[in-house]
Write a protein that holds these residues in place. Structure first.
Motif, mmCIF file in Angstrom:
data_model
loop_
_atom_site.group_PDB
_atom_site.id
_atom_site.type_symbol
_atom_site.label_atom_id
_atom_site.label_comp_id
_atom_site.label_asym_id
_atom_site.label_seq_id
_atom_site.Cartn_x
_atom_site.Cartn_y
_atom_site.Cartn_z
ATOM 1 N N PHE A 67 -3.642 2.331 6.729
ATOM 2 C CA PHE A 67 -2.567 2.472 7.709
ATOM 3 C C PHE A 67 -3.176 2.633 9.099
ATOM 4 N N ASN A 126 -2.984 3.676 -8.874
ATOM 5 C CA ASN A 126 -3.238 3.359 -7.466
ATOM 6 C C ASN A 126 -4.163 2.165 -7.341
ATOM 7 N N LEU A 136 1.337 4.080 -3.021
ATOM 8 C CA LEU A 136 1.049 5.506 -2.810
ATOM 9 C C LEU A 136 2.335 6.329 -2.880
ATOM 10 N N ASN A 145 6.064 2.633 -6.933
ATOM 11 C CA ASN A 145 5.968 4.016 -6.448
ATOM 12 C C ASN A 145 6.286 5.043 -7.528
ATOM 13 N N PHE A 181 -1.831 10.625 2.502
ATOM 14 C CA PHE A 181 -0.524 9.957 2.416
ATOM 15 C C PHE A 181 0.111 10.042 1.016
ATOM 16 N N GLY A 182 -0.648 9.629 0.010
ATOM 17 C CA GLY A 182 -0.108 9.613 -1.351
ATOM 18 C C GLY A 182 0.310 11.002 -1.810
ATOM 19 N N PHE A 197 -7.066 -2.133 -2.296
ATOM 20 C CA PHE A 197 -6.772 -3.521 -1.970
ATOM 21 C C PHE A 197 -7.998 -4.227 -1.430
ATOM 22 N N ALA A 235 0.851 -1.197 0.000
ATOM 23 C CA ALA A 235 0.000 0.000 0.000
ATOM 24 C C ALA A 235 0.886 1.247 0.000
ATOM 25 N N GLY A 236 1.973 1.205 0.761
ATOM 26 C CA GLY A 236 2.889 2.335 0.826
ATOM 27 C C GLY A 236 3.559 2.599 -0.518
ATOM 28 N N TYR A 237 4.118 1.549 -1.116
ATOM 29 C CA TYR A 237 4.774 1.718 -2.419
ATOM 30 C C TYR A 237 3.766 2.195 -3.452
#
Ligand SMILES: Nc1ncnc2c1ncn2[C@@H]1O[C@H](COP(=O)(O)OP(=O)(O)OP(=O)(O)O)[C@@H](O)[C@H]1O
Ligand SMILES: [Mg+2]
Lengths: 302, 355
Positions: free
Chosen positions: B94, B85, A207, B80, B105-106, B88, A203-205
Motif C-alpha cells: 500500500f 495470505n 488481508l 477476506n 493492516f491485516g 504477490f 491485496a486488501g481483500y
C-alpha cells in the motif's frame, strides 16, 4: 561550487526569468492589476449614480455585515446579508459533496472500462462544455419549471396532482450547480483512479478487509489528490456562482455572486461590492488552506 | 479426507472465456498439500500455476471442483474470509502507508486489540530485519526490502497457508539466493504451510519439501525433489527437471531394444511395446569400444563446464545422447571429437517414461 558552475546556475536562473516574462506580464496586468483596483475601491465612498468618489471610508467593509437603521442611523446586523452568505456556503458545500457522491462512481466506472472504450466515455463527460453555460442553465430551467418536462411527466403518470414547486428555490439552484460542476469533479477523480493500481484491491481483500474497508482504507486515501482537486474545482466556482442562481433561483434566492452584482448595478454601492468581492477571495483562500492542510494531516495518521 | 492436509484441491477445473476462445487454465487438478510443508508449484509459463494459487486465495472461483482448507470446503468463501495470505509477484504494497502500517493492516482488519497489533508488527519487523525502516513509505525501499515487507505483511496475521506467486522473480540473482535462504528460514521458524510458485527448477529443487510439476493445466507429478528427479513419471517431467536423454525402444523380455539393435536393461515392462526410455547424462559411463553389452557410439561434441564435461555422442542410428563426465583432477579425460567408444548405464538408471 566553482565560479564556472556558479555562472552557469545564475545564467540558467536568468534565462528562466526571461522566458517567464510574458506569463508574468499577463498575471500582472490581468490578475493583480484589477484586484488592486477592487481592493482600493472597497475603501472609497459610493458615488450617487454608481462608480466611486475619492475619499477614504470603511463603509464598504462595514456594509458587509451591518446596515444603517433608516430612522436613527445606528448600525444593525444585516440579516438579509447573512442569509445570502449562509445560502452560498451551504449550497456550495452540498454541491461539492453531492458531485463527489455521484462523480466518484462515475469516474470509477470510466477508469475501469477497456482502454478502447474509455475515450468515448470521457468524451461524453466533456460534451456539456461545448454549450454555453447560460443555455445549459435555461435547459435545466425548462426541465424543472412548473409547466416543465419533469412536472408534465409526473402529472401524466398520475404520480402528482399539483406541479412541484422546484424552480426559484434553493433546490433548483442546487440541481443546477450539481449539473454544471459535475464534470469538474469527475475528471480529476478519473485521473487519480486511472493511476490507481487495481492489484491493491486484491491485496486488501487478501488481508481480511471488507469491501467498505477497502474503499475507506485503500482506495480513498490513494485517490485523495483527485478528490482534493475535484472539490476545489467545484467548491470555488460554486461559491461565486452567478448565472445558475440567477436563472434557477430567480431574483430571490441570491448567492454572493448575485449580491455582488447587485451592488454594482441597482444597488449603486461599488465599495460594498468591492469589499464583498475581496471577502469572497479571502474566504476561499482560507478555506482552501485549511482544507488542504487538514486533508494532508489525515493522510499522515491513517 | 486427511487431517494432515492444509489445502486440498479436488478435481478443480478453471475455464476462462466462452466457446471457441475458451481456455482451460486448470484441467482437473487434484492435489493435497500437507500441514507445515514447503510445497512448490513448478511449471512453464502459462501452465496454470497462478490460477491454482488464485483459487486457493479466493480471487477466482473454480468452474468445477472443490477447494478445502483444513478439511473445510472453502470453494466459494470470499478471500477476506479465508485464513490464507498471499505474497504477490508485484508485492502490491500500500503506497500510502508506512512499512509498519502495511504490516499491521491485516491485523487491524481482523480487529485485533491495539497492543497485539503493535507487538506482532514489531515481531514481524524483527523477523524480516526491517526494524530501522518501520516509519518509511514503501516507495522509499529497495526491491529486496519491499519483498520483505510483502512477506511480513502476509505473515503477520498468521495465516494457515501462505501463498507466494513467483515472489523472487523481480530480484537480481544474488538477492534472489539470499531471499531463498531467508524464505526457507521464515518457513521453518513460523511453521506455516507455504505454497510457492516458480518456473525456476533449481529454486524448486533446493527449497521445497515437495514439488508439484504442472504443464498445460494439469498436475503431472507430485513428490519430493529426489522423487521427481530420479523417478519422473513422464517425458514432460523428465525433460523439464534437469537434463534427460530420451530413446525410443521396443520392450522384450529382459529389457528394451533400441533401433540400433542394442538392448538396455529396464525394469517392470511388458514385452512388445514401443516405449520411451529416459536416463540422465550423469548416469552414462563411457567405456572402450567393443566392450560386451555396451552400446557403440561416436563423440560428436565436447563442452567443458569446469567441474565436468558434457560429451555429446551419436549412436549408430544417429540418435544423439549426452553424457556428463566428471573431469579428473589431473590432466584431461583423453577424449576427442570423432573418437569411437561405447556407452554403459548405471544399474537401474534407464527407465521407461510415459510420453
Ligand atoms: N483472467 C483470465 N482470462 C483469460 N485467460 C486467463 C486469465 N487468467 C489466466 N488465463 C489463461 O490461463 C492460462 C494459465 O494462466 P496462469 O496465469 O495460471 O499461468 P502461470 O502458470 O501462472 O504462468 P506464468 O508463469 O507466466 O505466470 C494461460 O493460458 C492464461 O492465458
Ligand atoms: Mg503466474
Amino acid at each position: 561550487m566553482s565560479q564556472a558552475e556558479q555562472a552557469q546556475v545564475s545564467r540558467s536562473v536568468r534565462n528562466a526569468w526571461y522566458l517567464s516574462t510574458p506569463a508574468l506580464l499577463i498575471l500582472l496586468v490581468g490578475a493583480v492589476g484589477p484586484l488592486m483596483i477592487v481592493l482600493v475601491y472597497s475603501f472609497l465612498l459610493p458615488g450617487k449614480y454608481g462608480n466611486v468618489e475619492w475619499g477614504f471610508s470603511l463603509d464598504g467593509w462595514r456594509g458587509i455585515l451591518f446596515t444603517k437603521d433608516i430612522f436613527d442611523d445606528t448600525l444593525v446586523l444585516a440579516d438579509a446579508h447573512l442569509t445570502i452568505f449562509w445560502r452560498s456556503i451551504k449550497l456550495s458545500l452540498l454541491t461539492t459533496v453531492f458531485t463527489f457522491l455521484v462523480g466518484f462512481p462515475t469516474a470509477w466506472f470510466i477508469a475501469t472500462r477497456t482502454p478502447k472504450s474509455r475515450p468515448i466515455w470521457l468524451f461524453l463527460i466533456t460534451i456539456p462544455f461545448w454549450t454555453n453555460l447560460l443555455i445549459r442553465t435555461y435547459a435545466i430551467n425548462e426541465v424543472i419549471r412548473t409547466e416543465g418536462l419533469l412536472n408534465t411527466i409526473l402529472m401524466k403518470l398520475g404520480l402528482i396532482t399539483t406541479p412541484l414547486q422546484i424552480i426559484y428555490t434553493d433546490v433548483a439552484v442546487f440541481i443546477g450547480m450539481v449539473y454544471v460542476y459535475l464534470p469538474l469533479m469527475v475528471l480529476p477523480l478519473f485521473a487519480a483512479i486511472d493511476r490507481f493500481d487495481m492489484r491493491l484491491l486484491e491485496a486488501g481483500y487478501d488481508l481480511y478487509a471488507s469491501r467498505l474497508q477497502v474503499l475507506r482504507r485503500i482506495i480513498l486515501p490513494i485517490v485523495k489528490p483527485g478528490l482534493i482537486a475535484g472539490s476545489i474545482l467545484v467548491f470555488v466556482p460554486s461559491l461565486g456562482a452567478y448565472v445558475t442562481p440567477r436563472v434557477l433561483g430567480g431574483g430571490k434566492q441570491m448567492m454572493i455572486g448575485n449580491f455582488i452584482e447587485l451592488q454594482f448595478g441597482q444597488g449603486r454601492n461599488w465599495p460594498l461590492g468591492a469589499a464583498l468581492s475581496m471577502l469572497l477571495l479571502i474566504v476561499v483562500t482560507i478555506a482552501l488552506l485549511v482544507y488542504v492542510r487538514y486533508a494532508n494531516r489525515e493522510d499522515a495518521n491513517v | 479426507m486427511n487431517a494432515q492436509n492444509a489445502v486440498e484441491a479436488r478435481n478443480t477445473v478453471k475455464a476462462f472465456g466462452q466457446g471457441d476462445a475458451q481456455v482451460r487454465a486448470l484441467n482437473d487438478v487434484s492435489v493435497e498439500i500437507r500441514k507445515g510443508e514447503f510445497f512448490t508449484l513448478l511449471g512453464p509459463s502459462g501452465c496454470g500455476k497462478t490460477t491454482l494459487l488464485r483459487l486457493i486465495a479466493g480471487f477466482e472461483m473454480p468452474t468445477s471442483g472443490t477447494i478445502l482448507l483444513d478439511g473445510q470446503d472453502i470453494t466459494y468463501l470470499p478471500p477476506n474470509k479465508r485464513p490464507v495470505n498471499t505474497v504477490f509477484q508485484s508485492y502490491a504494497l500500500f503506497p500510502h502507508l508506512t512499512v509498519a502500517q502495511n504490516i499491521a493492516f491485516g491485523l487491524q482488519m481482523l480487529d485485533k486489540p491495539a497492543a497485539e497489533v503493535k507487538s506482532t508488527t514489531e515481531k514481524m519487523l524483527a523477523l524480516v530485519k526491517l526494524e530501522a525502516m518501520a516509519g518509511r513509505k514503501t516507495s522509499q525501499l529497495s526491491g529486496g526490502q519491499q519483498q520483505r515487507v510483502a512477506l511480513a505483511r502476509a505473515l503477520a496475521p498468521q495465516p494457515k497457508v501462505l501463498l507466494l506467486d513467483e515472489p523472487l522473480s523481480a530480484l537480481d540473482l544474488k538477492l534472489r539466493k539470499e531471499m531463498q535462504i531467508e524464505l526457507k528460514r521464515l518457513q521453518t521458524e513460523t511453521g506455516i504451510t507455504f505454497v510457492f510458485v516458480t518456473h525456476d527448477q533449481e529454486e524448486a529443487l533446493t527449497m521445497s519439501d515437495r514439488i508439484g510439476v504442472m504443464s498445460a493445466g494439469k498436475l503431472q507429478q507430485v513428490g519430493t525433489a529426489k522423487d521427481i528427479y530420479t523417478r519422473p513419471v513422464n517425458r514432460f517431467v523428465a525433460s523439464f527437471i534437469g537434463e534427460t536423454n530420451f530413446l525410443t525402444a521396443t520392450t522384450e523380455a529382459g529389457g528394451a531394444r533400441l533401433a540400433t539393435g542394442d538392448l538396455i536393461e529396464v525394469a517392470g515392462t511388458t514385452p512388445g511395446q514401443r516405449v520411451t526410455v529416459a536416463f540422465r547424462p550423469e548416469q552414462v559411463r563411457l567405456v572402450t569400444a567393443g566392450e560386451a553389452g555396451a552400446i557403440p557410439a561416436t563423440i560428436t561434441n565436447l563442452v567443458y563446464f569446469g567441474t565436468d564435461t558434457h560429451c555429446h555422442v551419436a549412436l549408430n542410428d544417429g540418435t544423439e545422447v549426452v553424457a556428463r563426465l566428471q573431469n579428473p583432477s589431473t590432466g584431461d579425460a583423453g577424449l576427442a571429437i570423432g573418437q569411437t567408444l561405447a556407452l554403459r548405464f548405471a544399474p537401474g538408471a534407464a527407465q521407461v517414461v510415459e510420453d
